[in-house]
Design an enzyme around this catalytic site. Structure first.
Site, PDB file in Angstrom:
ATOM      1  N   ASP A  51       0.802  -1.171   0.043  1.00  0.00           N
ATOM      2  CA  ASP A  51       0.068  -0.177  -0.025  1.00  0.00           C
ATOM      3  C   ASP A  51       0.747   1.153   0.039  1.00  0.00           C
ATOM      4  O   ASP A  51       1.652   1.565   0.982  1.00  0.00           O
ATOM      5  CB  ASP A  51      -0.975  -0.046   1.332  1.00  0.00           C
ATOM      6  CG  ASP A  51      -1.848   1.182   1.157  1.00  0.00           C
ATOM      7  OD1 ASP A  51      -1.708   2.199   0.534  1.00  0.00           O
ATOM      8  OD2 ASP A  51      -2.799   1.150   2.264  1.00  0.00           O
ATOM      9  N   HIS A  52       0.898   2.130  -1.142  1.00  0.00           N
ATOM     10  CA  HIS A  52       1.911   3.108  -1.230  1.00  0.00           C
ATOM     11  C   HIS A  52       1.450   4.213  -0.112  1.00  0.00           C
ATOM     12  O   HIS A  52       2.263   5.180   0.043  1.00  0.00           O
ATOM     13  CB  HIS A  52       1.766   3.674  -2.728  1.00  0.00           C
ATOM     14  CG  HIS A  52       3.299   4.176  -3.149  1.00  0.00           C
ATOM     15  ND1 HIS A  52       3.955   4.611  -2.467  1.00  0.00           N
ATOM     16  CD2 HIS A  52       3.601   4.066  -4.459  1.00  0.00           C
ATOM     17  CE1 HIS A  52       4.977   5.208  -3.199  1.00  0.00           C
ATOM     18  NE2 HIS A  52       5.005   4.536  -4.264  1.00  0.00           N
ATOM     19  N   ARG A  53       0.320   4.072   0.229  1.00  0.00           N
ATOM     20  CA  ARG A  53       0.001   5.335   1.199  1.00  0.00           C
ATOM     21  C   ARG A  53       0.737   5.114   2.751  1.00  0.00           C
ATOM     22  O   ARG A  53       0.883   6.029   3.439  1.00  0.00           O
ATOM     23  CB  ARG A  53      -1.545   5.245   1.563  1.00  0.00           C
ATOM     24  CG  ARG A  53      -2.438   5.592   0.275  1.00  0.00           C
ATOM     25  CD  ARG A  53      -3.828   5.277   0.754  1.00  0.00           C
ATOM     26  NE  ARG A  53      -4.332   3.928   1.234  1.00  0.00           N
ATOM     27  CZ  ARG A  53      -5.153   3.445   1.457  1.00  0.00           C
ATOM     28  NH1 ARG A  53      -6.257   4.315   1.494  1.00  0.00           N
ATOM     29  NH2 ARG A  53      -5.517   2.271   1.579  1.00  0.00           N
TER      30      ARG A  53
END
Length: 438
Positions: free
Chosen positions: A410-412
């Site tokens: 998850d790039h967040r």
């Protein structure tokens, strides 16, 4: 006063369930903690306990009933000195669909009072928009005697139902509980995202073809909804590595020979769980989950492992996995997997965690990309260990057992470089398994 027993929310994702079996019958006396029913959720069949003592006055929902909404009355409990005659005449009427705010406020017991006297209650009034105003028979009688307009009284019972206490203190000039929303007050609904062809359109495509329609159970519906949400809302990116397993396979064989007398047999998956748990400790910034407007970084390594069951899957969580021995992880994983297949896991056993493992190697899958299970920060997809030609340290061509893995991130929560550091730690632990015992 008779108390309504409501359909419980046995997991955070549960919106409805199946009342699989009643464990009591009308007239039975129960105490707090006694089992009332077995309820099938979207994940498991769970036992539902009584909160208070009393007598089962009336069962409102028959066993085997599917699609019972959370907070719908399913039975009525009588307290000491009450009888079935005290149950309100409309207790068996289906409850209205709760509003989101009302659903939270009404978890627990109803404060509805019993009917009194022999005269019938006035007919249920209509609200300004034509909908029915829900009120107990006793509340309607008191309102009629006092000249009260029930459409102008806010109910404190389940789902906003008006009960005795609401009308006893009200005056004929009571102000409206809430004004009907004016068209100008309503914000335009956002355009719905295309969801693909409708069910009727799909069926029309296959008209004349031989097919079987498979009904979706609660688990399948939940999996479909959560995976759609995950792919639409979680910005995935993928990191891939190959891991040489020869040292691990040799080490595992030696350990299993020593543990045979204890009845312990370690699997490759046990080593993968341990390797990931230790990697999360070595790269603590990656031991995190997305929490809407913030990131939560956990200190323990709580690792979830996907377990395939008939019709779906569970992801039971091994908590504090970095602290447990390989044999302890192996024993706990076997127990969780067995109870997952029997649908006997409690919600706290498959909720939480920061990181997940999905291993399809035993099915011969060489590599794949797994979908992140929100709110996890990452999931490791594990393929089969296969004999492959590789180039050795001195440039010679040799054969090694190689396993392909893909880390979905998850790039967040985790940036590229941080994800690469986490995967490097996992690879290092598996290619040098003795470090996991240090």
């Amino acid at each position: 006063m008779p108390t309504e027993i409501l359909m419980p929310a046995l997991s955070p994702t549960m919106e409805e369930g199946t009342l699989a079996k009643w464990l009591v019958k009308e007239g039975d006396t129960v105490a707090a903690g006694d089992l009332l029913a077995e309820i099938e959720t979207d994940k498991a069949t769970m036992e539902f306990e009584a909160v208070d003592e009393g007598v089962v006055g009336k069962i409102l929902v028959a066993e085997g009933t599917e699609g019972v909404k959370v907070n719908t009355p399913i039975a009525v409990m009588l307290e000491e000195g009450e009888s079935a005659e005290d149950i309100a005449s409309d207790a068996s009427a289906p409850a209205p669909e709760p509003e989101p705010q009302a659903a939270k406020a009404t978890e627990g017991k109803s404060s509805q009072g019993p009917a009194s006297g022999t005269s019938e209650a006035p007919a249920a009034p209509k609200s300004a928009d034509g909908g029915r105003v829900f009120a107990s028979p006793l509340a309607r009688r008191i309102a009629a005697d006092k000249g009260l307009d029930l459409t102008r009284i806010k109910g404190s019972g389940p789902h906003g139902r008006i009960v005795k206490a609401d009308v006893e203190g009200a005056k004929p000039s009571a102000a409206p509980a809430r004004d009907a929303a004016k068209p100008a007050d309503k914000a335009p609904a956002p355009a719905a995202a295309p969801a693909g062809p409708s069910a009727d359109a799909v069926a029309a495509m296959y008209q004349g073809r031989d097919y079987e329609e498979v009904k979706l159970d609660g688990m399948r519906k939940t999996i479909a909804a959560r995976l759609t949400e995950a792919k639409q809302t979680v910005p995935h990116f993928y990191l891939r590595r190959e891991i040489r397993l020869d040292a691990l396979m040799k080490f595992r064989a030696e350990l299993n020979a020593q543990l045979e007398s204890r009845g312990v047999k370690l699997s490759v998956n046990d080593f993968i769980i341990k390797a990931c748990a230790l990697a999360l400790q070595a790269v603590p910034d990656a031991n995190a989950v997305w929490a809407g407007d913030k990131v939560l970084r956990l200190k323990p390594s709580d690792v979830a492992v996907a377990v395939a069951i008939e019709g779906g899957l569970f992801t039971p969580v091994l908590r504090d996995a970095e602290m447990k021995s390989l044999s302890a992880l192996s024993s706990e994983m076997k127990d969780l997997a067995k109870r997952a297949r029997d649908r006997k896991l409690a919600p706290q056993e498959y909720q939480g965690g920061t990181f997940a493992i999905s291993n399809l190697g035993m099915f011969g899958i060489e590599n794949f990309d797994a979908v992140i299970n929100p709110p996890h920060g990452a999931i490791l997809a594990v393929g089969a260990g296969l004999k492959k030609p590789v180039v050795g340290k001195d440039g010679e061509l040799t054969v090694a057992t190689v396993m392909s893995v893909t880390l979905s991130v998850d790039h967040r929560v985790i940036d590229g470089a941080l994800g690469a550091q986490l995967l490097e730690q996992i690879v290092g632990n598996l290619e040098n398994p003795m470090v996991m015992l240090a």
